[in-house]
Design a protein around this motif. Sequence first.
Motif, PDB file in Angstrom:
ATOM      1  N   LYS A 132      60.512 -55.698 -57.696  1.00 22.26           N
ATOM      2  CA  LYS A 132      60.340 -54.310 -58.117  1.00 22.26           C
ATOM      3  C   LYS A 132      60.158 -54.260 -59.624  1.00 22.26           C
ATOM      4  CE  LYS A 132      62.378 -49.696 -57.692  1.00 22.26           C
ATOM      5  NZ  LYS A 132      61.170 -49.160 -57.045  1.00 22.26           N
ATOM      6  N   ARG A 133      59.092 -53.615 -60.057  1.00 17.58           N
ATOM      7  CA  ARG A 133      58.788 -53.535 -61.482  1.00 17.58           C
ATOM      8  C   ARG A 133      59.352 -52.242 -62.058  1.00 17.58           C
ATOM      9  NH1 ARG A 133      52.569 -55.218 -62.409  1.00 17.58           N
ATOM     10  NH2 ARG A 133      53.294 -55.028 -64.546  1.00 17.58           N
ATOM     11  N   HIS A 134      59.803 -52.345 -63.300  1.00 16.89           N
ATOM     12  CA  HIS A 134      60.399 -51.180 -63.958  1.00 16.89           C
ATOM     13  C   HIS A 134      59.624 -50.797 -65.230  1.00 16.89           C
ATOM     14  CE1 HIS A 134      63.907 -51.375 -61.305  1.00 16.89           C
ATOM     15  NE2 HIS A 134      63.868 -52.690 -61.456  1.00 16.89           N
ATOM     16  N   ASP A 135      58.379 -51.261 -65.314  1.00 23.28           N
ATOM     17  CA  ASP A 135      57.581 -50.992 -66.513  1.00 23.28           C
ATOM     18  C   ASP A 135      56.433 -50.031 -66.227  1.00 23.28           C
ATOM     19  OD1 ASP A 135      56.166 -52.686 -64.866  1.00 23.28           O
ATOM     20  OD2 ASP A 135      55.375 -53.932 -66.485  1.00 23.28           O
ATOM     21  N   HIS A 136      56.585 -49.195 -65.169  1.00 29.85           N
ATOM     22  CA  HIS A 136      55.463 -48.349 -64.765  1.00 29.85           C
ATOM     23  C   HIS A 136      55.067 -47.347 -65.831  1.00 29.85           C
ATOM     24  CE1 HIS A 136      59.152 -46.300 -63.553  1.00 29.85           C
ATOM     25  NE2 HIS A 136      58.503 -45.159 -63.678  1.00 29.85           N
ATOM     26  N   HIS A 137      56.008 -46.949 -66.680  1.00 34.45           N
ATOM     27  CA  HIS A 137      55.675 -45.983 -67.729  1.00 34.45           C
ATOM     28  C   HIS A 137      54.746 -46.585 -68.776  1.00 34.45           C
ATOM     29  CE1 HIS A 137      58.141 -42.943 -66.112  1.00 34.45           C
ATOM     30  NE2 HIS A 137      59.312 -43.437 -66.480  1.00 34.45           N
ATOM     31  N   HIS A 138      54.696 -47.900 -68.851  1.00 35.26           N
ATOM     32  CA  HIS A 138      53.916 -48.563 -69.898  1.00 35.26           C
ATOM     33  C   HIS A 138      52.616 -49.176 -69.372  1.00 35.26           C
ATOM     34  CE1 HIS A 138      57.476 -48.087 -72.408  1.00 35.26           C
ATOM     35  NE2 HIS A 138      58.197 -48.659 -71.463  1.00 35.26           N
ATOM     36  N   ARG A 139      52.408 -49.109 -68.060  1.00 37.83           N
ATOM     37  CA  ARG A 139      51.194 -49.687 -67.493  1.00 37.83           C
ATOM     38  C   ARG A 139      50.082 -48.643 -67.399  1.00 37.83           C
ATOM     39  NH1 ARG A 139      52.494 -51.320 -61.999  1.00 37.83           N
ATOM     40  NH2 ARG A 139      54.638 -50.586 -62.219  1.00 37.83           N
ATOM     41  N   SER A 140      48.839 -49.108 -67.482  1.00 35.80           N
ATOM     42  CA  SER A 140      47.700 -48.210 -67.323  1.00 35.80           C
ATOM     43  C   SER A 140      47.550 -47.859 -65.852  1.00 35.80           C
ATOM     44  CB  SER A 140      46.418 -48.886 -67.828  1.00 35.80           C
ATOM     45  OG  SER A 140      46.097 -49.997 -67.007  1.00 35.80           O
ATOM     46  N   ILE A 141      46.784 -46.794 -65.567  1.00 31.97           N
ATOM     47  CA  ILE A 141      46.607 -46.365 -64.191  1.00 31.97           C
ATOM     48  C   ILE A 141      45.914 -47.440 -63.366  1.00 31.97           C
ATOM     49  CG2 ILE A 141      44.419 -45.211 -64.721  1.00 31.97           C
ATOM     50  CD1 ILE A 141      47.052 -44.239 -62.063  1.00 31.97           C
ATOM     51  N   ALA A 142      45.057 -48.254 -63.983  1.00 27.86           N
ATOM     52  CA  ALA A 142      44.351 -49.310 -63.253  1.00 27.86           C
ATOM     53  C   ALA A 142      45.306 -50.380 -62.750  1.00 27.86           C
ATOM     54  CB  ALA A 142      43.285 -49.938 -64.156  1.00 27.86           C
ATOM     55  N   ASP A 143      46.495 -50.464 -63.345  1.00 31.77           N
ATOM     56  CA  ASP A 143      47.474 -51.483 -62.975  1.00 31.77           C
ATOM     57  C   ASP A 143      48.591 -50.901 -62.105  1.00 31.77           C
ATOM     58  OD1 ASP A 143      48.425 -54.125 -63.028  1.00 31.77           O
ATOM     59  OD2 ASP A 143      49.859 -53.643 -64.615  1.00 31.77           O
ATOM     60  N   LYS A 144      48.363 -49.718 -61.549  1.00 30.02           N
ATOM     61  CA  LYS A 144      49.373 -49.087 -60.699  1.00 30.02           C
ATOM     62  C   LYS A 144      48.805 -48.862 -59.301  1.00 30.02           C
ATOM     63  CE  LYS A 144      51.646 -46.432 -64.402  1.00 30.02           C
ATOM     64  NZ  LYS A 144      52.038 -45.071 -64.848  1.00 30.02           N
ATOM     65  N   GLU A 145      49.703 -48.803 -58.316  1.00 26.52           N
ATOM     66  CA  GLU A 145      49.254 -48.543 -56.952  1.00 26.52           C
ATOM     67  C   GLU A 145      48.709 -47.124 -56.802  1.00 26.52           C
ATOM     68  OE1 GLU A 145      52.171 -49.551 -54.027  1.00 26.52           O
ATOM     69  OE2 GLU A 145      51.851 -51.708 -54.299  1.00 26.52           O
ATOM     70  N   THR A 146      49.071 -46.239 -57.727  1.00 25.48           N
ATOM     71  CA  THR A 146      48.507 -44.880 -57.700  1.00 25.48           C
ATOM     72  C   THR A 146      46.987 -44.924 -57.743  1.00 25.48           C
ATOM     73  OG1 THR A 146      50.459 -44.065 -58.871  1.00 25.48           O
ATOM     74  CG2 THR A 146      48.530 -42.633 -58.863  1.00 25.48           C
ATOM     75  N   ASN A 147      46.431 -45.960 -58.354  1.00 27.58           N
ATOM     76  CA  ASN A 147      44.984 -46.075 -58.471  1.00 27.58           C
ATOM     77  C   ASN A 147      44.309 -46.130 -57.100  1.00 27.58           C
ATOM     78  OD1 ASN A 147      42.605 -46.390 -60.164  1.00 27.58           O
ATOM     79  ND2 ASN A 147      42.492 -48.463 -59.351  1.00 27.58           N
ATOM     80  N   HIS A 148      44.990 -46.695 -56.094  1.00 29.88           N
ATOM     81  CA  HIS A 148      44.413 -46.770 -54.754  1.00 29.88           C
ATOM     82  C   HIS A 148      44.301 -45.376 -54.134  1.00 29.88           C
ATOM     83  CE1 HIS A 148      44.572 -51.116 -54.878  1.00 29.88           C
ATOM     84  NE2 HIS A 148      45.873 -51.074 -55.155  1.00 29.88           N
ATOM     85  N   TRP A 149      45.268 -44.497 -54.438  1.00 28.41           N
ATOM     86  CA  TRP A 149      45.189 -43.109 -53.972  1.00 28.41           C
ATOM     87  C   TRP A 149      43.981 -42.414 -54.605  1.00 28.41           C
ATOM     88  CZ3 TRP A 149      48.749 -40.933 -50.513  1.00 28.41           C
ATOM     89  CH2 TRP A 149      49.864 -41.737 -50.222  1.00 28.41           C
ATOM     90  N   LEU A 150      43.775 -42.668 -55.898  1.00 28.76           N
ATOM     91  CA  LEU A 150      42.656 -42.039 -56.583  1.00 28.76           C
ATOM     92  C   LEU A 150      41.324 -42.555 -56.054  1.00 28.76           C
ATOM     93  CD1 LEU A 150      43.968 -42.061 -60.280  1.00 28.76           C
ATOM     94  CD2 LEU A 150      44.393 -40.406 -58.447  1.00 28.76           C
ATOM     95  N   GLU A 151      41.272 -43.867 -55.760  1.00 29.13           N
ATOM     96  CA  GLU A 151      40.052 -44.447 -55.220  1.00 29.13           C
ATOM     97  C   GLU A 151      39.724 -43.852 -53.848  1.00 29.13           C
ATOM     98  OE1 GLU A 151      37.768 -46.545 -56.312  1.00 29.13           O
ATOM     99  OE2 GLU A 151      38.672 -46.654 -58.306  1.00 29.13           O
ATOM    100  N   CYS A 152      40.747 -43.656 -53.020  1.00 26.61           N
ATOM    101  CA  CYS A 152      40.534 -43.063 -51.698  1.00 26.61           C
ATOM    102  C   CYS A 152      39.979 -41.642 -51.837  1.00 26.61           C
ATOM    103  CB  CYS A 152      41.842 -43.054 -50.913  1.00 26.61           C
ATOM    104  SG  CYS A 152      41.693 -42.398 -49.226  1.00 26.61           S
TER     105      CYS A 152
END
Length: 299
Positions: free
Chosen positions: A118-138
């Motif tokens: 489990k990663r705890h650096d989500h606030h510092h990652r770009s959207i391309a490096d987050k699983e949220t990006n898959h929702w946006l792609e869909c």
Amino acid sequence: PRSTLFPYTTLFRSHTSAERQAAYDFLRNRSFSREQVTDALGVGTAKRCVEHPFVFVSVDGSSLSLTDTKRSKGFGNIGSTAQGGRGLKVITGFALEPNGTPIGVLDQQWWSRRSGKKRHDHHHRSIADKETNHWLECSCECQRRLRQQAPDTRICFLFDRESDRRHTLEDLRGSGQMYIVRSAFDRRLYGDGKRYLLKTLRESSPSHGYVLEVPGGPNRTARRAHMLVRTARMTLRLRDPRTKKAEPFEVTVVEAREEGTVPPGEKPIEWRLLTNLEVTSAADADYVIASYALRWSIE
């Protein structure tokens, strides 16, 4: 008909070893890619949307458990890290007619998680490096296919609480499409002072109520729940943790909450929905609630 909703159903509903082998050969065929199969499925669904002024598109994520005891098949971790489950993640965009009748799969995004920790650096990652990006792609692919195959058909996206994210909300606003998102957070409101969505909403009087028949189930008592409906136009405060900047996000909030009939020890039934649909009457609020209730079909 099932064959209309899922063009490949007859292929995979094999009854003999030869049919099963044909299905495996089809999937292993190097003449086409997974992306091409997904696109053909989505295009077929989009073509069937052309007769409707708008369609609901329910978007949801799930996991596919697959056997990978040697960890050599390229699968990733799913579920609880402690359980060590292996498989793939998938997000599906499922199109529905305005009356809720299923049309078909409009898009699917598959991926394998790269790490089980489990990663705890989500606030510092770009959207391309987050699983949220898959929702946006869909969401993007659903819109692209409809623009190409049914340009006069609009979308009303139905998202559950997992999609109550800053990036998702901003993407929906920029899309120009309709949306209903179930709220997951008591978000701070934009402006001076620390005012929050939930307290501000509950300070308003209910516009109306209705009775909901609740069937019994695990940890749930069968009852006729008394639901009260509140609506409000609010401006949420969407803050970017990376830049520390906050932006206003105007939205209509529709809440349906059980009051007065909650059994001891149980939580009230409640939905708080964020939408850009126009809500100026009790009928409008009821329409938003009824529309979100169609999301269940993707389950």
